[in-house]
Design an enzyme around this catalytic site. Structure first.
Site, mmCIF file in Angstrom:
data_model
loop_
_atom_site.group_PDB
_atom_site.id
_atom_site.type_symbol
_atom_site.label_atom_id
_atom_site.label_comp_id
_atom_site.label_asym_id
_atom_site.label_seq_id
_atom_site.Cartn_x
_atom_site.Cartn_y
_atom_site.Cartn_z
ATOM 1 N N HIS A 167 -1.484 1.646 7.401
ATOM 2 C CA HIS A 167 -1.857 1.399 5.935
ATOM 3 C C HIS A 167 -1.720 2.950 5.358
ATOM 4 O O HIS A 167 -1.939 4.023 6.104
ATOM 5 C CB HIS A 167 -3.338 0.900 6.132
ATOM 6 C CG HIS A 167 -3.926 1.087 4.730
ATOM 7 N ND1 HIS A 167 -3.487 -0.207 3.793
ATOM 8 C CD2 HIS A 167 -4.941 1.454 4.073
ATOM 9 C CE1 HIS A 167 -4.342 -0.049 2.580
ATOM 10 N NE2 HIS A 167 -5.117 0.848 2.813
ATOM 11 N N CYS A 187 0.765 -1.236 -0.130
ATOM 12 C CA CYS A 187 -0.029 0.078 -0.017
ATOM 13 C C CYS A 187 0.749 1.210 -0.024
ATOM 14 O O CYS A 187 0.584 2.346 -0.578
ATOM 15 C CB CYS A 187 -0.781 -0.096 1.191
ATOM 16 S SG CYS A 187 -0.206 -0.211 2.832
#
Length: 885
Positions: free
Chosen positions: A824, A276
Site C-alpha cells: 500500500h 494508491c
C-alpha cells in the site's frame, strides 16, 4: 472501476448516470422512497435479496486471510420478484433495506430532502442537527455461470480498515436479511455483459468487475472534513452543490484559465482499485509549490499540440484540472478517473487496476507533462562532441545547452539536473566523459541484503586428521570465486602451506570445480551444495585422486533389481609420483579415518583387503574403447559379478565417460594422463564394509543458503548520505552492460563513475528498495535516516563555478508498505500554511503530531526543494495561503 462512461447505453430498469457524474449511491430505502414519492421521481427498481455466499469459512482460513491481509467477505444477490409484488414497508423491523441509485437521481432526492427540511413540511429523516457522510466502498461483482445470481465480494485490500468494517456491517446478511433495490441499472449492465460474452471455455472462471458505490450515511456524526480520523474522512454534505466534483466559490475553467482563489489542498483522492500508487505520487506533486503556481495559472498558452511525443495537451489539461480540484475551496475527496484514463493513454501499462510502482508512475507522468508543455515546437539537431581534453565546465555547458535547445518546459525548469558520467576502458585506458540530464536520482541502499551474501561451504581434510566441518561466510554479492575462497580460508584457518579446492556436489559426484578465480559467484544458487578440500600447496599442483562412493541399491525404475548407486560426498587426496592399486587403497583408508566406527569388536583392517589378481601392466585413465570394452564392468551388473569377500573394491573411471569402468588390482600400476591431473576412482562398498564406517555425514551436506520461512531480519539502518556515496562510487559495469570502447573497437567491461554536476530546484530522490535478479525478487526494509530541514549536497557537486546554494528542505515523501507480492502506498506532505505534516492515505487526510514520525522504513521517494537564502519549511510562503491573480 465500473463507470458509466465505460459501458454502452442499455435499456435498464432505472436511469443510468450521465456523463457528468457516473457514481452510484447506496442509500436507505426509506429515505429514497420518501423522496421518490415527494418529488415524483419516476424510476423502476429491480429488487434483490442477499444471502451468504458459499466458500471456505473455517476458522483457520479466516486467520490465514487476516495474516495475509487479504480477508474477503462475500454474499450472493438474487432477484426477489415477490418484493416487487408485495413491497415491504419502509423501515421494516429485522430487515436492512437499501436503494442503489444513480448520481442524477440521488441529487434530485437530496435536494428534495433539503427543501423539505427548510420548509419543515414533512417528517423526513434528515434533521437540522444530523450530519451526513459519504463513504466509498469498493466491491467486486461476478455472475455465476448459468444463473442470474450476482456474487459480491468485499476485500480488505480494496478498502480502508474502517470502510471494510462498515461495508460488512451494511451489506453482509448476517444475521439479518438485506434487501437492495437497484434503480441505477448497474446490476442489469453486469448481467448483460456476462450474457453477451461468448462462452468459448465453459471451464473459465467467473469474471469479476470492480464496482465502487458511495454509501450515503445519515446515521453517524460528521467527520469534520479533512481533520477527521484517518479512516473516517467523510465527504460532508452541506448546502453546496455536489455534482461532478465541482465546488462553489472557485473558477475551475478546464481550458487553463487563471484560478482566482485556492483552498487548503488537504483533499484526498479516492482509490479506484489498486490506485494508491497513483494517489501517493500525485499528492506529492500536487504540493510542489512551483507546479501548483503554474497549473493554477494560465498554463494553457504553453500547451504543445505539435509534439509527436506528447498527447496534444490532454495529459497536461487533465493534471491541471486535478490540481484545481485538490486546491478547491471547501473541496472534498473525489475519484481521479479522468486523470487516470488520460495517463493510461500516454502509458498503457497503467491501464486497468493492477498495482504499480509510484516511482515508475512519477517518471512517466513528469515525462508526459514535459512533452505536453515543451516550449520547443521544432527541435534542432545537435551532435555531442567528445571532450578532447577540454575543461569539464565547457563540455558540461555545451551538453546542457544542447539539451535545452530541444527540451524547455516547466518540468525542465523545476525538476531536471545534470550529472557527469565517466567511463574508463580497463585495457587501453580510454576515458569517455558525458554530461547527461536527470529527472530524479535513484540511490542504491548500502544494505547487507544487497551488498553481501551468506554462503555455507563444508570443508574436508585430505590427510584424515579431521572430519568434515561446515563454515558460513559473508561475501559480496558481486564477488568472484577468489572472494569466496579467501573468505573461506580465513574462516577455516587455512595454513600458508595449504590451498583449497572448491567444488559442487550433486548426486554423489563432483560436477563442477570452482577453479577460475574470476568466475562470478552469482552463478552459484542458494540450493547448491559446495565442498572445499584442504590440499597441500605445491608450485606444480600435483595430481589428485577423487574417490566416489557407490553401493548396491534397488529402485522402482529397475523393477526392484539391485544396481550400483552413488551415495555420499566424494573424498579427495593428493597422489604421489608412483601410483598402484595398493597406493590408492592406502590413501582411501587414510581419508576414511575420521569416519571409522567406534566398535570394540572391529575386525582387523586386513579383513577388508580385496583379493588381487595377478595382472601386470599399466592402466590409463583415458582408456581406449577396446580396453574399456574388454575390461569394463557395466553399471547395472549384478552383485555376484563384482563382489569379493572384502568390504570394498576400486574401479577406474573417466570424467568424460563415467559408465565404462576398469577394475584396479593391488599390484597394478596406474598413470594419470588427464590434463586436469585428476584420477577418478569409484569405490564399490559391500555391506560388511559399510558397517565399519559411519558415513552418514557424507549424505547430509548443508545447502549454500537455506532461507528460513517467516524469518525476521534485524532492522538495518543507513543515512541518506551513505546512499549518495554508494551512488557516486566507481564500479565496473556488469557483463550485460559492456561498453563499446572507441579505442579498442570492442566491447569492454569498463569502470563507471557518476558525479553530480548541477542540481534542480526540486530534487526527487528515489530509494531503490526493490531489487531483481535472475532468480529472486526482493524488497529492502532498510531504515534510511534522511534530513528534513537541511540536506547539504555542497560536497557532492563537482561544478564549483556556480555560486549556488545546494541546501535542500524536505516537503513530501511517498511511502510503500508491504512486500513484493503487494502493498500500500501513502504520502506525507508538509502543509506550509498550517506549519504541519499531513498523512495522505487515499481519501483520508490526517495531521501528524510529531515531525519525526515521517521517518520510517517505508520511505520510498523523497521530494526536496532548494532553500532560497534563509527560507525554510517554517517561513516560506506559497500558494497555500496566497491569492493568485
Amino acid at each position: 472501476m465500473l463507470a458509466a462512461s465505460d459501458a454502452p447505453s442499455t435499456s435498464s430498469p432505472g436511469p443510468v448516470a450521465g456523463d457528468d457524474d457516473d457514481r452510484v449511491f447506496l442509500v436507505q430505502h426509506r429515505w429514497w422512497k420518501e423522496a421518490q414519492e415527494g418529488a415524483g421521481i419516476d424510476a423502476q427498481g429491480v429488487p434483490y435479496a442477499s444471502t451468504p455466499a458459499g466458500g471456505p469459512t473455517s476458522y483457520g482460513m479466516k486467520v490465514l486471510s487476516l495474516i495475509m491481509n487479504d480477508y474477503t467477505a462475500a454474499f450472493t444477490l438474487r432477484k426477489a420478484d415477490d418484493l416487487a409484488i408485495q413491497p415491504e414497508a419502509p423501515g421494516k423491523a429485522g430487515v436492512r433495506s437499501y436503494a442503489l441509485v444513480a448520481a442524477d437521481l440521488f441529487e434530485k432526492a437530496r435536494i428534495w430532502h433539503l427543501d423539505s427540511l427548510k420548509s419543515n413540511s414533512k417528517n423526513v429523516l434528515l434533521t437540522e442537527e444530523a450530519s451526513v457522510n459519504i463513504y466509498p466502498i469498493m466491491l467486486r461483482v461476478s455472475v455465476s455461470r448459468g444463473t442470474n445470481a450476482l456474487t459480491v465480494k468485499i476485500s480488505k485490500k480494496d478498502n480502508s480498515a474502517e470502510n471494510f468494517k462498515r461495508a460488512n456491517k451494511i451489506l453482509v446478511p448476517d444475521p439479518e436479511p438485506v434487501h437492495i433495490w437497484d434503480f441505477s441499472g448497474r446490476t442489469t449492465f453486469i448481467l448483460m455483459n456476462e450474457w453477451n460474452r461468448i462462452p468459448q471455455d465453459p471451464r473459465s472462471s467467473d469474471q469479476e468487475m470492480p464496482l465502487e458505490i458511495q454509501f450515503y450515511d445519515i446515521s453517524e456524526p460528521t467527520a469534520n472534513g479533512a481533520s477527521g480520523k484517518k479512516d473516517e474522512l467523510a465527504l460532508t454534505m452541506g448546502s453546496s452543490a455536489l455534482s461532478n466534483g465541482s465546488m462553489m466559490d472557485m473558477d475551475l475553467d478546464s481550458s487553463g484559465g487563471i484560478c482566482k482563489q485556492v483552498g487548503s489542498g488537504l483533499i484526498g483522492l479516492d482509490n479506484l482499485g489498486n490506485t494508491c500508487f497513483m494517489n501517493s505520487a500525485v499528492q506529492c506533486l500536487a504540493h510542489t509549490s512551483k507546479l501548483v503556481d503554474y497549473f493554477l495559472g494560465d498554463y494553457h498558452k504553453e500547451i504543445n499540440t505539435y509534439n509527436p511525443l506528447g498527447m496534444k495537451g490532454e495529459l497536461a489539461y487533465s493534471f491541471g484540472d486535478l490540481l484545481r480540484k485538490i486546491w478547491a475551496i471547501d473541496g472534498t475527496s473525489f475519484p481521479p478517473r479522468q486523470f487516470k484514463a488520460r495517463l493510461a493513454r500516454f502509458a498503457p501499462q497503467f491501464n486497468g487496476f493492477n498495482q504499480h510502482d509510484s516511482q515508475e508512475l512519477l517518471a512517466f507522468l513528469l515525462d508526459g507533462l514535459h512533452e505536453d508543455l515543451n516550449r520547443v515546437k521544432c527541435k534542432p539537431y545537435s551532435e555531442a562532441k567528445d571532450a578532447d581534453g577540454r575543461p569539464d565546465e565547457e563540455v558540461a555547458d555545451e551538453y546542457w545547452g544542447n539539451h535545452l535547445a530541444r527540451n524547455d518546459s516547466i518540468i525542465v525548469d523545476t525538476c531536471q539536473g545534470q550529472y557527469k558520467s565517466t567511463l574508463v576502458c580497463p585495457l587501453c585506458k580510454k576515458v569517455s566523459i558525458t554530461f547527461d540530464p536527470f529527472m530524479y536520482l535513484s540511490l542504491p541502499l548500502p544494505s547487507t541484503a544487497t551488498t553481501t551474501r551468506t554462503m555455507t561451504v563444508t570443508v574436508f581434510s585430505t590427510d584424515g586428521t579431521t572430519g568434515p566441518c561446515p563454515y558460513t561466510v559473508n561475501v559480496t554479492q558481486s564477488g568472484y570465486t577468489k572472494t569466496l575462497i579467501d573468505a573461506l580460508s580465513n574462516a577455516c584457518s587455512l595454513r600458508d602451506d595449504e590451498r583449497l579446492l572448491v567444488a559442487e556436489v550433486y548426486n554423489g559426484s563432483l560436477i563442477r570445480y570452482l577453479e577460475e578465480p574470476s568466475e562470478v559467484i552469482s552463478l552459484i544458487r542458494d540450493g547448491d551444495r559446495l565442498v572445499a578440500y584442504r590440499l597441500p600447496k605445491d608450485s606444480e599442483d600435483p595430481p589428485i585422486v577423487v574417490f566416489k562412493n557407490e553401493r548396491m541399491e534397488s529402485s522402482l525404475s529397475s523393477f526392484g533389481r539391485k544396481s550400483w548407486k552413488n551415495f555420499g560426498t566424494p573424498l579427495v587426496s593428493n597422489l604421489p609420483d608412483t601410483i598402484n592399486g595398493r597406493t590408492i587403497y592406502d590413501l582411501f583408508l587414510k581419508v576414511l579415518t575420521p569416519f571409522r566406527a567406534l566398535k570394540d569388536d572391529m575386525s582387523d583392517v586386513d579383513q577388508i583387503t580385496g583379493k588381487s589378481s595377478p595382472v601386470n601392466g599399466t592402466s590409463d585413465i583415458e582408456m581406449s574403447s577396446d580396453a574399456a570394452e574388454c575390461s569394463s564392468i557395466n553399471n547395472n551388473a549384478g552383485e555376484d559379478d563384482i563382489m569379493t569377500e572384502g568390504g570394498m573394491e576400486f574401479f577406474l573411471n573417466s570424467e568424460r565417460f563415467p559408465n565404462p569402468r576398469m577394475k584396479i588390482e593391488m599390484d597394478q600400476t596406474v598413470t594419470v594422463s588427464n590434463p586436469k591431473k585428476r584420477l577418478l576412482v569409484s569405490v564399490s562398498w559391500q555391506d560388511n564394509g559399510l558397517k565399519q564406517y559411519n558415513l552418514d555425514s557424507l549424505d547430509s551436506l548443508p545447502e549454500v543458503f537455506k532461507a528460513v520461512l517467516f524469518a525476521r531480519r534485524p532492522q538495518e539502518t543507513c543515512s541518506l548520505y551513505a546512499c549518495l556515496e554508494a551512488f557516486i562510487k566507481e564500479e565496473p559495469l556488469g557483463p550485460e552492460d559492456m561498453w563499446y570502447c572507441p579505442g579498442c573497437k570492442e566491447h569492454r567491461q569498463a569502470s563507471k563513475k557518476l558525479d553530480l554536476w548541477r542540481l534542480p530546484e526540486i530534487l526527487i530522490i528515489h530509494l531503490k528498495r526493490f531489487s531483481y535478479s535472475r532468480y529472486t525478487k526482493n524488497k529492502l526494509d532498510t531504515f534510511v535516516d534522511f534530513p528534513i530541514h537541511d540536506l547539504d549536497l555542497s560536497r557532492y557537486i563537482r561544478d564549483r563555478s556556480r555560486q549556488m546554494l545546494n541546501h535542500y528542505q524536505l516537503y513530501a515523501v511517498s511511502n510503500h508498505y508491504g512486500g513484493m507480492g503487494g502493498g500500500h502506498y501513502t504520502a506525507y506532505v508538509y502543509h506550509e500554511g498550517k506549519k504541519k505534516w499531513y498523512d495522505f492515505d487515499d481519501r483520508c487526510v490526517q495531521g501528524l503530531e510529531k515531525e519525526d514520525s515521517i521517518k520510517t522504513s517505508a520511505a520510498y521517494v523523497l521530494f526536496y526543494r532548494r532553500v532560497q537564502g534563509g527560507s525554510s519549511l517554517d517561513t516560506e510562503t506559497t500558494t497555500t495561503t496566497t491569492t493568485i491573480v
